[in-house]
Design a protein around this motif. Structure first.
Motif, short mmCIF file in Angstrom:
data_model
loop_
_atom_site.label_atom_id
_atom_site.label_comp_id
_atom_site.label_asym_id
_atom_site.label_seq_id
_atom_site.Cartn_x
_atom_site.Cartn_y
_atom_site.Cartn_z
N GLU A 242 0.84 -1.21 0.00
CA GLU A 242 0.00 0.00 0.00
C GLU A 242 0.87 1.25 0.00
O GLU A 242 0.60 2.22 -0.74
N TRP B 242 9.41 11.89 0.51
CA TRP B 242 8.07 11.32 0.61
C TRP B 242 7.87 10.69 1.99
O TRP B 242 6.82 10.85 2.61
N THR C 89 5.40 11.86 -9.16
CA THR C 89 5.53 13.05 -10.01
C THR C 89 5.40 14.32 -9.18
O THR C 89 6.17 15.27 -9.37
N TYR D 195 4.03 1.52 -0.98
CA TYR D 195 4.73 1.56 -2.27
C TYR D 195 3.82 2.16 -3.34
O TYR D 195 4.23 3.05 -4.10
N GLU D 196 2.58 1.68 -3.40
CA GLU D 196 1.65 2.18 -4.41
C GLU D 196 1.33 3.66 -4.19
O GLU D 196 1.18 4.41 -5.15
N GLN D 197 1.24 4.08 -2.93
CA GLN D 197 1.00 5.49 -2.65
C GLN D 197 2.19 6.34 -3.10
O GLN D 197 2.03 7.41 -3.68
N TYR D 198 3.41 5.86 -2.82
CA TYR D 198 4.61 6.57 -3.28
C TYR D 198 4.60 6.67 -4.81
O TYR D 198 4.88 7.73 -5.37
N GLU D 199 4.27 5.59 -5.49
CA GLU D 199 4.21 5.60 -6.95
C GLU D 199 3.22 6.66 -7.44
O GLU D 199 3.50 7.37 -8.40
N GLN D 200 2.07 6.77 -6.78
CA GLN D 200 1.07 7.76 -7.16
C GLN D 200 1.58 9.19 -6.93
O GLN D 200 1.28 10.10 -7.69
N ASP D 201 2.34 9.37 -5.86
CA ASP D 201 2.83 10.70 -5.48
C ASP D 201 4.16 11.07 -6.14
O ASP D 201 4.63 12.19 -5.99
#
Length: 136
Positions: free
Chosen positions: A94, A129, A104, A96-102
């Motif tokens: 979860e 982050w 940019t 990791y996916e939030q970091y990926e979304q944030d």
């Protein structure tokens, strides 16, 4: 092992680094000998084609899926870590996916080019982050 698109030669960075690590572990001082590692590959048993002398190492397969890689590393960590508790793979994924979304947004905040990020700058995006999202 993928070929370099420019030279059409295989890239041997990781096998070289693994060899250096294993050599230091075996022939280094006591501290070096205590090191632990997990070896991972995208395809099961592919390593046998290029690096037959890896006997004695359990090679984990991640199928090219970062989420599987996260789970494999998380499940390995309790066997080598001094930590008594670790968050479960689901929680780590979860985050990791939030970091990926944030990603940019973080790059924009740090005035970094998300499409051309040197490794040190990538580490800075992760640290920034984490500073803003300390829940683990």
């Amino acid at each position: 092992m993928a070929l370099d698109p420019v030279s059409a030669l295989p890239r041997f960075n990781m096998p070289l680094e693994l060899g250096l690590y294993l050599g230091a572990k075996r022939y280094g001082d006591r501290k070096q000998g205590m090191k632990k590692l997990i070896v991972m590959d995208q395809h099961p048993f592919r390593y046998r084609q290029a690096i037959s002398d890896i006997s004695g190492q359990d090679v984990e397969c991640h199928d090219g899926d970062p989420l599987k890689a996260i789970k494999r590393v998380r499940d390995w960590l309790p066997t080598v870590s001094r930590r008594k508790t670790l968050p479960g793979a689901t929680k780590i994924i979860e985050r990791y996916e939030q970091y990926e979304q944030d990603f940019t947004l973080v790059c924009n905040t740090l005035a970094l080019d998300a499409g051309d990020l040197p490794f040190q700058d990538l580490l800075e995006t992760i640290a920034s982050w984490q500073d803003l999202n300390q829940t683990l």
